[in-house]
Design an enzyme around this catalytic site. Structure first.
Site, PDB file in Angstrom:
ATOM      1  N   GLY A 167      -2.364 -25.221  26.428  1.00 60.48           N
ATOM      2  CA  GLY A 167      -3.002 -24.174  27.190  1.00 60.48           C
ATOM      3  C   GLY A 167      -3.154 -24.592  28.646  1.00 60.48           C
ATOM      4  CB  CYS A 168      -3.364 -22.669  31.794  1.00 59.21           C
ATOM      5  SG  CYS A 168      -4.485 -21.343  31.283  1.00 59.21           S
ATOM      6  CE1 TYR A 169      -9.962 -22.539  33.026  1.00 57.64           C
ATOM      7  CE2 TYR A 169      -9.905 -21.129  31.089  1.00 57.64           C
ATOM      8  CZ  TYR A 169     -10.261 -21.330  32.405  1.00 57.64           C
ATOM      9  OH  TYR A 169     -10.913 -20.346  33.109  1.00 57.64           O
ATOM     10  CB  THR A 204      -6.436 -28.086  34.414  1.00 58.14           C
ATOM     11  OG1 THR A 204      -5.606 -26.928  34.410  1.00 58.14           O
ATOM     12  CG2 THR A 204      -6.859 -28.406  35.837  1.00 58.14           C
TER      13      THR A 204
END
Length: 346
Positions: free
Chosen positions: A148-150, A153
């Site tokens: 996932g993008c979160y 990061t």
């Protein structure tokens, strides 16, 4: 080499970003482009920025349409790619399948069922090459789960500290802001321009966000012991980008110079992850449209904590760029192939 690549979910943000990047990939020929409710429509009407593919007609997303390609990207809603992937295993066993959805990220069926409310589809190699040991897992794989993008990061922000043993595992706090493209293209009242412009708002507060178990899973692997995370996402008035600020307690006796050295060792040779010089802090604008992650850290000696701020483009490194980077590794191509785009400014 000329690889035939199919992209499902091509009318959405993630699928459109996969196509944008693939158009710059020298080893790729774009094959079937599919959608669900938008099947039969012209791609240019839905993704007007993809000029080279504007006249392509979206096909129905079925295993039969996707089969026979060298690579298939599944940019589908969570809970829907598992069934398509299982069919592809029978129809096209030699195809590399890359899932940009959540279906194959989690190792725990219980965590999946709790946060997603359906049966677990299984676990695939995790497509985040910069984590310790992941390149070996991805190289030669035939199935890859894109993070996932979160989690991309947050894991890149914190993993070096846990791998180096300088962080306590029981008091990690992350607050992250994302652009509205992270919520997809579905029409939702709280995502209307009049609701978003000039305003920020939290959501998934109190441990309820679906990416929490994925973040904990990755940090636990880095630490070699269970890590507990309090994660609060917020919605920011921008189309794309993530800025995550993560804090964790330092273990007793850890010197501040050891802290920075851990991140420098982890990312000193990485092409896409950058630790800024001391005193310079990252901005989301610096990574827009690129596969790059930029971060900075500081030690709060008074609180005994380290603070890491990291930024990336949620659609590029956070989804499509990470997927293509993983594809390159799996197929033995140079990792940066097709991913040479720099950030856009102003």
């Amino acid at each position: 080499m000329s690889l035939t690549v199919a992209v499902s979910g091509a009318s959405g943000y993630a699928g459109g970003e996969v196509l944008r990047l693939l158009l710059s990939h020298p080893e790729v020929e774009i094959g079937a482009i599919t959608a669900h409710s938008n099947a039969g429509e012209r791609l240019g009407a839905l993704q007007p920025h993809l000029h080279a593919l504007a006249d392509r007609i979206l096909q129905e997303t079925t295993a039969e349409v996707l089969a026979g390609h060298d690579v298939v990207f599944l940019a589908l809603p969570h809970g829907t790619s598992g069934a398509i992937a299982a069919e592809l295993e029978l129809l096209s066993p030699g195809t590399l399948v890359i899932d940009a959805g959540a279906d194959h990220r989690l190792q725990s069926p219980q965590a999946w069922e709790r946060f997603y409310g359906s049966d677990h589809a299984g676990t695939w190699p995790y497509g985040l090459p910069e984590l310790p040991g992941q390149r070996a897992e991805i190289a030669g794989a035939s199935r890859i789960a894109v993070p996932g993008c979160y989690p991309t990061t947050c894991l890149l922000a914190l993993a070096p500290g846990f791998s180096a043993g300088v962080l306590e595992p029981d008091d990690v706090v992350i607050v992250a802001a994302t652009g509205t493209s992270g919520a997809g293209k579905s029409l939702k009242p709280h995502l209307l321009g009049s609701e978003i412009m000039g305003s920020m708002s939290p959501y998934g507060v109190g441990g309820g966000h679906r990416h929490t178990p994925e973040i904990e899973q990755g940090l636990t692997q880095a630490a070699g012991e269970p890590v507990t995370v309090s994660f609060t996402p917020t919605l920011a008035p921008m189309p794309r980008g993530i800025l995550a600020t993560a804090t964790a307690r330092l273990k007793p006796g850890v010197d501040p110079t050891e802290v920075r050295a851990a991140w420098e060792r982890a990312y000193g040779e990485e092409r896409f992850v950058h630790l800024l010089p001391e005193g310079q802090w990252p901005t989301t604008q610096s990574v827009l449209g690129s596969n790059h992650v930029v971060m900075q850290l500081a030690v709060d000696a008074h609180a005994g904590r380290v603070i890491i701020t990291a930024v990336l483009d949620n659609l590029t490194k956070g989804t499509a760029g990470g997927a293509i980077q993983s594809m390159n590794l799996a197929l033995g191509l140079a990792e940066e192939t097709g991913l040479t785009q720099q950030g856009i400014a102003p």
